[in-house]
Design a protein around this motif. Structure first.
Motif, PDB file in Angstrom:
ATOM      1  N   ILE A 119      15.244 -10.660  -4.300  1.00 57.08           N
ATOM      2  CA  ILE A 119      15.250 -10.377  -5.751  1.00 57.08           C
ATOM      3  C   ILE A 119      14.254  -9.244  -6.062  1.00 57.08           C
ATOM      4  O   ILE A 119      14.567  -8.305  -6.794  1.00 57.08           O
ATOM      5  N   GLY A 120      13.068  -9.341  -5.490  1.00 59.90           N
ATOM      6  CA  GLY A 120      12.041  -8.328  -5.759  1.00 59.90           C
ATOM      7  C   GLY A 120      12.446  -6.953  -5.246  1.00 59.90           C
ATOM      8  O   GLY A 120      12.196  -5.936  -5.888  1.00 59.90           O
ATOM      9  N   SER A 121      13.085  -6.929  -4.073  1.00 58.60           N
ATOM     10  CA  SER A 121      13.489  -5.645  -3.492  1.00 58.60           C
ATOM     11  C   SER A 121      14.573  -4.985  -4.332  1.00 58.60           C
ATOM     12  O   SER A 121      14.591  -3.764  -4.495  1.00 58.60           O
ATOM     13  N   VAL A 179       6.417  -4.832  -7.615  1.00 57.99           N
ATOM     14  CA  VAL A 179       6.041  -4.147  -6.363  1.00 57.99           C
ATOM     15  C   VAL A 179       5.442  -5.116  -5.340  1.00 57.99           C
ATOM     16  O   VAL A 179       5.405  -4.807  -4.146  1.00 57.99           O
ATOM     17  N   LEU A 180       5.002  -6.279  -5.805  1.00 59.44           N
ATOM     18  CA  LEU A 180       4.401  -7.242  -4.867  1.00 59.44           C
ATOM     19  C   LEU A 180       5.457  -8.109  -4.164  1.00 59.44           C
ATOM     20  O   LEU A 180       5.198  -8.667  -3.106  1.00 59.44           O
ATOM     21  N   MET A 181       6.636  -8.221  -4.787  1.00 61.75           N
ATOM     22  CA  MET A 181       7.633  -9.164  -4.261  1.00 61.75           C
ATOM     23  C   MET A 181       8.380  -8.690  -2.999  1.00 61.75           C
ATOM     24  O   MET A 181       8.678  -9.501  -2.122  1.00 61.75           O
ATOM     25  N   PRO A 182       8.683  -7.384  -2.894  1.00 63.29           N
ATOM     26  CA  PRO A 182       9.523  -6.987  -1.749  1.00 63.29           C
ATOM     27  C   PRO A 182       8.868  -7.147  -0.383  1.00 63.29           C
ATOM     28  O   PRO A 182       9.559  -7.136   0.629  1.00 63.29           O
ATOM     29  N   ALA A 183       7.549  -7.297  -0.328  1.00 71.59           N
ATOM     30  CA  ALA A 183       6.891  -7.422   0.984  1.00 71.59           C
ATOM     31  C   ALA A 183       7.501  -8.564   1.797  1.00 71.59           C
ATOM     32  O   ALA A 183       7.539  -8.501   3.036  1.00 71.59           O
ATOM     33  N   PHE A 184       8.031  -9.568   1.103  1.00 72.61           N
ATOM     34  CA  PHE A 184       8.599 -10.723   1.824  1.00 72.61           C
ATOM     35  C   PHE A 184       9.858 -10.354   2.611  1.00 72.61           C
ATOM     36  O   PHE A 184      10.290 -11.117   3.471  1.00 72.61           O
ATOM     37  N   HIS A 185      10.468  -9.184   2.288  1.00 70.12           N
ATOM     38  CA  HIS A 185      11.685  -8.850   3.053  1.00 70.12           C
ATOM     39  C   HIS A 185      11.355  -8.487   4.508  1.00 70.12           C
ATOM     40  O   HIS A 185      12.245  -8.449   5.339  1.00 70.12           O
ATOM     41  N   HIS A 186      10.081  -8.238   4.792  1.00 67.25           N
ATOM     42  CA  HIS A 186       9.699  -7.968   6.180  1.00 67.25           C
ATOM     43  C   HIS A 186       9.800  -9.220   7.057  1.00 67.25           C
ATOM     44  O   HIS A 186       9.800  -9.101   8.279  1.00 67.25           O
ATOM     45  N   VAL A 187       9.810 -10.371   6.425  1.00 63.73           N
ATOM     46  CA  VAL A 187       9.801 -11.608   7.218  1.00 63.73           C
ATOM     47  C   VAL A 187      11.092 -12.424   7.061  1.00 63.73           C
ATOM     48  O   VAL A 187      11.118 -13.614   7.337  1.00 63.73           O
ATOM     49  N   LEU A 246       0.839  -1.206   0.000  1.00 62.60           N
ATOM     50  CA  LEU A 246       0.000   0.000   0.000  1.00 62.60           C
ATOM     51  C   LEU A 246       0.876   1.259   0.000  1.00 62.60           C
ATOM     52  O   LEU A 246       0.649   2.192  -0.776  1.00 62.60           O
ATOM     53  N   VAL A 247       1.875   1.261   0.866  1.00 59.90           N
ATOM     54  CA  VAL A 247       2.773   2.410   0.954  1.00 59.90           C
ATOM     55  C   VAL A 247       3.539   2.599  -0.355  1.00 59.90           C
ATOM     56  O   VAL A 247       3.711   3.716  -0.842  1.00 59.90           O
ATOM     57  N   ASN A 248       3.977   1.492  -0.932  1.00 58.62           N
ATOM     58  CA  ASN A 248       4.755   1.602  -2.160  1.00 58.62           C
ATOM     59  C   ASN A 248       3.912   2.031  -3.349  1.00 58.62           C
ATOM     60  O   ASN A 248       4.378   2.756  -4.225  1.00 58.62           O
ATOM     61  N   LEU A 249       2.660   1.598  -3.365  1.00 58.58           N
ATOM     62  CA  LEU A 249       1.772   2.050  -4.449  1.00 58.58           C
ATOM     63  C   LEU A 249       1.541   3.551  -4.340  1.00 58.58           C
ATOM     64  O   LEU A 249       1.417   4.248  -5.352  1.00 58.58           O
ATOM     65  N   ASN A 250       1.486   4.023  -3.112  1.00 56.70           N
ATOM     66  CA  ASN A 250       1.338   5.462  -2.884  1.00 56.70           C
ATOM     67  C   ASN A 250       2.461   6.228  -3.572  1.00 56.70           C
ATOM     68  O   ASN A 250       2.257   7.301  -4.140  1.00 56.70           O
ATOM     69  N   ILE A 251       3.673   5.672  -3.536  1.00 62.77           N
ATOM     70  CA  ILE A 251       4.806   6.360  -4.160  1.00 62.77           C
ATOM     71  C   ILE A 251       4.574   6.493  -5.669  1.00 62.77           C
ATOM     72  O   ILE A 251       4.918   7.505  -6.275  1.00 62.77           O
ATOM     73  N   TYR A 252       3.958   5.470  -6.263  1.00 60.61           N
ATOM     74  CA  TYR A 252       3.717   5.545  -7.712  1.00 60.61           C
ATOM     75  C   TYR A 252       2.637   6.572  -8.038  1.00 60.61           C
ATOM     76  O   TYR A 252       2.727   7.272  -9.055  1.00 60.61           O
ATOM     77  N   LEU A 253       1.624   6.678  -7.180  1.00 63.21           N
ATOM     78  CA  LEU A 253       0.630   7.745  -7.383  1.00 63.21           C
ATOM     79  C   LEU A 253       1.325   9.104  -7.292  1.00 63.21           C
ATOM     80  O   LEU A 253       1.087  10.008  -8.096  1.00 63.21           O
ATOM     81  N   ALA A 254       2.192   9.232  -6.281  1.00 60.65           N
ATOM     82  CA  ALA A 254       2.901  10.503  -6.083  1.00 60.65           C
ATOM     83  C   ALA A 254       3.833  10.783  -7.260  1.00 60.65           C
ATOM     84  O   ALA A 254       3.952  11.928  -7.711  1.00 60.65           O
ATOM     85  N   ALA A 255       4.489   9.745  -7.771  1.00 64.16           N
ATOM     86  CA  ALA A 255       5.372   9.924  -8.929  1.00 64.16           C
ATOM     87  C   ALA A 255       4.558  10.398 -10.135  1.00 64.16           C
ATOM     88  O   ALA A 255       5.035  11.198 -10.944  1.00 64.16           O
ATOM     89  N   GLY A 256       3.327   9.911 -10.238  1.00 59.45           N
ATOM     90  CA  GLY A 256       2.438  10.359 -11.323  1.00 59.45           C
ATOM     91  C   GLY A 256       2.242  11.869 -11.275  1.00 59.45           C
ATOM     92  O   GLY A 256       2.200  12.537 -12.312  1.00 59.45           O
ATOM     93  N   LEU A 257       2.164  12.413 -10.071  1.00 62.45           N
ATOM     94  CA  LEU A 257       2.007  13.862  -9.924  1.00 62.45           C
ATOM     95  C   LEU A 257       3.230  14.590 -10.491  1.00 62.45           C
ATOM     96  O   LEU A 257       3.109  15.653 -11.098  1.00 62.45           O
TER      97      LEU A 257
END
Lengths: 177, 498
Positions: B316-318, B292-300, B251-262
C-alpha cells in the motif's frame, strides 16, 4: 498460474514506459512555444485532479487483483493445492544441502528452508532460466515455500541473497521426471 | 548574484558539498563500469575485489548524491535569509560526513569489507571461511563506524534545517502549513511557507526517524562484536532487516525529495513560471511524512516470517507514495515546462530528463512493489534497474543540474553546443544502461553476482557502451564545472547588494 511471468511483466512495463515517454516528448517538443501561464495553469489543475482519482482507482484495483499471486504458504495451498512431498534444504556459505533432488512431475512440494549461517535466497529457476519463485532463507527460522512442478526438466537453485564472496557459485539442481 | 556576505558563505559551503559529491559520484561510476565489464566477461577484477567495489559503490554512490543534494538544498533554503542556517554547523556536518566516507573507503578497499551496502545481519560477523581472504572484525567496526558517521551528520543536518525552518515560521506546524492544510485551503496565513520549507521539515522528520532506525540496527551489532551479546541470533534477523531497510531505503528516498526541492526552485528560473505553494502541493508534501516510511517493508516481502500485515503495508505504501510524486511534482514540473518558451540549456535539459527518469524508474518500482511480482523479480537486476532509474536519472540529474546552474550563474560562463551535447549523451547513456538492467531483470538475471553465466553476459555487454556515453557526458560537464569553479568561488566573496 500461481506465479507471474517476468517477461509478461516486462511487457506491461514497456507499454507504460513507451506511453509515458510519448507524453513527455509531446510536452518537451512544445516547451519552446510561449503561451501565458494563466491559460495553462487551470487546465493543468483539472488534469492533476483527474490523474489523482484515476491513479488511485487503478492502483486500488491492481492491489486487490494482485493478492491472488501472494507467494506465502497459506495462499499457495489455495492456488496450487496441498503439498504431497516435503524437501528439506539447508543453506550455508556457499552450498545447498538438499535431502531429495528428484521430483515426480505434477507434485506439489513443500520446501523447508533453513540457514546454517547467514541470510540466503532460495531462487528456483526452470530449465529455460526463468525465475519461478523464491523465498529468503533466514537464520533462526524454518521457512516454508510451496511449489507445484508441472513440467519435467532440470531446475536450478541460485542463491538470491548476497551471502559473501562465493555467493554467485552457490547453486544446486533438482530433477523433475 | 550574491547579495551579502552571509549568502556568499552559504554558497561556498554548498559548492564544497556539491563538488565533493560530484567527484565521488564520478569515481563510483568508474567502479560501476568495471563491475559491469567483469559481468560481461570482458575484464577481470576477481570475485573478492568485485564485491569490495560493489560494497563501496552501494554505500558511496547514494551518499555522494545525498551530499550534493544537502549542499544544494542548504543554498536554496537559506539564500533568501528567511531561514537562517548556521554556516559553521554546515561545515561541521560536512567534516563528519567526510570522515565517515573515509572510514568506509578504508574498510572496503583496504580492509576487504565486502558485505554489500546492506551489511545484512549476521553477514558482517560471518564472512565465511578465512582462507578466501575476507574481512575481519576490525574492518567491520570501521565500516559500521563510517556508516554511523554519515548517518549522524545527516541527523545533524535534519535537526538543523528543521529547527531553522520552524523558527522562520514560528513553529513546525506553521512551517508545514497545517492550518491551511486542514482547513482545505480556507485559512490561508499571511505568508505560506515555500514548497522547499515544507520539504525541509518533512525530510527532517523522516530523516530523524530513519537515522534512529539505523542506530537501532548498528548498536546490537556493536554489542555482538564487543562480546556483550554472545549469540548473534539474539538480534532477530527479520527485525534487523526491517530496521536496516527503514534506514537505507528511506534515506535514499528522502534524498529524492531534497533533489526535487532543487527543481521547485530552479525550474521556474528557466520557464519564467512560478511554482506556487497551493493546497495540493501542501497536501502532497505533508502526506509524504507517512507515505515515505511505509515502502521500506517491500524489501522484506520474500522474508516469509515477516507478519503479513507488514507486507500489505509495504505494498500500500509503495503504491501510495507514487501518487503525490506523480500528481504534484511531476505534473507540476511538466506544467511549468509546457508551452513556457523555455530555452534548452544544460540545467533545463537535465531537469526535464530527471522528471522522465523519476517516472521511468518509478514505474519499475511500483511494478516490483507488487508482492506477486516481487516474488519473481526480487534480487534480480530489476531491483537495481528501478532505483538507478529514479535515483540516477531522477535525483542525481536534479542535483548535478543544480550544481551546473549555480556554477554557470556565479561564474557567468556561457555554455556551448558541446555542453548541451554532453548533457544529452549523459541522458541517453543513463536511459540505455538502465534499460539494459530492466531487460536483465526480465530474463531473471540475479543481481550482486561477480561471475555471470554465459547466457547472462550479453545483458552486461549491452550496458557497456551506454555507460561509456555517461562517462563522456559526465567528463565533459565535470571539466566545465571544474574549470569554472574558481571564478564561481571568487564571486561569492564579492557581494553585489540589490
Amino acid at each position: 498460474m500461481p506465479t507471474l511471468d517476468p517477461k509478461m511483466i516486462f511487457g506491461i512495463f514497456l507499454i507504460l514506459v513507451v506511453g509515458w515517454t510519448l507524453i513527455w516528448l509531446w510536452i518537451m517538443l512544445r516547451a519552446k512555444i510561449a503561451v501565458s501561464y494563466s491559460e495553462i495553469a487551470p487546465k493543468a489543475a483539472k488534469v492533476r485532479k483527474k490523474l489523482f482519482y484515476v491513479s488511485v482507482l487503478i492502483l486500488a484495483v491492481v492491489f486487490v487483483i494482485s493478492m491472488y499471486w501472494l507467494p506465502y504458504p497459506v495462499a499457495r495451498t489455495v492456488t496450487v493445492g496441498e503439498p504431497t512431498k516435503t524437501i528439506m534444504i539447508t543453506a550455508e556459505q556457499w552450498q545447498w544441502t538438499v535431502n531429495d533432488t528428484t521430483i515426480t512431475k505434477g507434485t506439489v512440494v513443500k520446501f523447508i528452508l533453513r540457514s546454517a549461517d547467514v541470510n540466503h535466497g532460495f531462487g528456483l529457476y526452470d530449465s529455460d532460466g526463468t525465475l519461478l519463485t523464491q523465498a529468503q532463507v533466514v537464520p533462526g527460522y524454518d521457512v516454508t515455500l510451496i511449489w507445484k512442478f508441472d513440467q519435467a526438466g532440470r531446475y536450478t537453485i541460485w542463491c538470491l541473497e548476497y551471502c559473501g564472496i562465493n555467493h554467485h557459485a552457490m547453486t544446486a539442481v533438482l530433477t523433475v521426471t | 548574484m550574491i547579495k551579502d556576505y552571509q549568502e556568499g558563505r552559504l554558497y561556498r559551503v554548498g559548492l564544497v558539498y556539491m563538488l565533493t559529491g560530484f567527484i565521488v559520484f564520478f569515481l563510483m561510476g568508474i567502479l560501476g563500469f568495471l563491475m559491469r565489464a567483469q559481468q560481461a566477461g570482458m575484464f577481470q577484477l576477481g570475485e573478492v575485489l568485485f564485491y569490495q567495489f560493489m560494497t563501496l559503490h552501494g554505500l558511496a554512490m547514494p551518499t555522494s548524491v545525498l551530499l550534493g543534494a544537502m549542499g544544494g538544498f542548504a543554498i536554496i533554503l537559506g539564500k533568501d535569509g528567511k531561514v537562517k542556517l548556521s554556516i559553521p554547523f554546515l561545515w561541521t556536518i560536512f567534516i563528519i560526513y567526510f570522515l565517515g566516507a573515509g572510514f568506509v573507503i578504508y574498510a572496503t578497499l583496504l580492509g576487504g569489507f565486502a558485505t554489500g551496502w546492506t551489511m545484512l545481519h549476521p553477514l558482517p560477523l560471518s564472512p565465511g571461511p578465512s582462507s578466501v581472504g575476507v574481512w575481519n572484525e576490525i574492518t567491520t567496526v570501521v565500516a559500521f563506524t563510517g556508516v554511523a558517521f554519515v548517518a549522524v551528520s545527516f541527523l545533524l543536518y535534519c535537526i538543523h534545517i528543521m529547527v531553522a525552518t520552524s523558527k522562520a515560521y514560528g513553529g513546525m506546524t506553521k512551517a508545514l502549513a497545517w492550518e491551511y492544510l486542514f482547513s482545505f485551503g480556507k485559512k490561508e496565513p499571511k505568508e505560506l511557507p515555500r514548497a522547499i520549507d515544507i520539504i525541509a521539515v518533512v525530510v527532517a522528520i523522516d530523516g530523524i526517524i530513519t537515522v534512529l532506525s539505523g542506530v537501532f540496527y548498528l548498536v546490537p551489532l556493536y554489542a555482538i562484536i564487543g562480546g556483550i551479546v554472545s549469540n548473534p541470533l539474539d538480534f532477530n534477523v527479520v527485525f534487523a532487516k526491517n530496521l536496516l531497510y527503514i534506514f537505507g531505503h528511506t534515506l535514499v528516498n528522502l534524498n529524492i525529495y531534497l533533489a526535487a526541492g532543487l527543481v521547485y526552485v530552479t525550474l521556474p528560473e528557466y520557464t519564467g513560471r512560478p511554482w506556487k505553494t497551493s493546497w495540493p502541493v501542501v497536501a502532497a508534501l505533508n502526506s509524504v511524512i507517512i507515505l515515505v516510511l511505509m515502502p521500506a517493508f517491500h524489501h522484506v516481502y520474500q522474508d516469509f516470517p515477516q507478519p503479513l500485515f507488514l507486507h500489505i503495508i509495504g505494498q500500500i505504501g509503495s503504491y501510495g507514495v507514487a501518487i503525490p510524486a506523480l500528481v504534484v511534482t511531476i505534473v507540476g514540473g511538466l506544467t511549468l515546462i509546457y508551452r513556457s518558451g523555455m530555452k534548452w540549456s544544460v540545467p533545463s535539459i537535465m531537469m526535464a530528463v530527471g522528471l522522465w527518469g523519476w517516472v521511468f524508474g518509478g514505474i519499475g518500482a511500483v511494478i516490483d512493489a507488487t508482492i506477486g511480482v516481487n516474488n519473481v523479480m526480487h534480487n534480480t537486476m530489476w531491483v537495481p534497474a528501478h532505483f538507478h532509474g529514479y535515483y540516477l536519472i531522477g535525483a542525481a540529474f536534479f542535483v548535478w543540474a543544480y550544481f551546473y546552474h549555480v556554477v554557470a550563474r556565479l561564474s557567468g560562463f556561457e555554455e556551448t553546443a558541446a555542453s548541451k551535447a554532453a548533457a544529452i549523451l549523459f541522458s541517453i547513456g543513463a536511459a540505455g544502461f538502465d534499460f539494459s538492467f530492466f531487460l536483465s531483470g526480465a530474463f531473471s538475471v540475479p543481481r550482486r553476482f561477480a561471475v555471470y553465466q554465459t547466457q547472462w553476459q550479453m545483458f552486461a555487454m549491452i550496458s557497456l557502451p551506454f555507460i561509456m556515453l555517461i562517462g563522456l557526458g559526465v567528463s565533459w560537464l565535470g571539466f566545465e564545472l571544474l574549470t569554472h569553479l574558481k571564478p564561481s568561488w571568487d564571486s561569492t566573496k564579492h557581494p553585489t547588494p540589490s
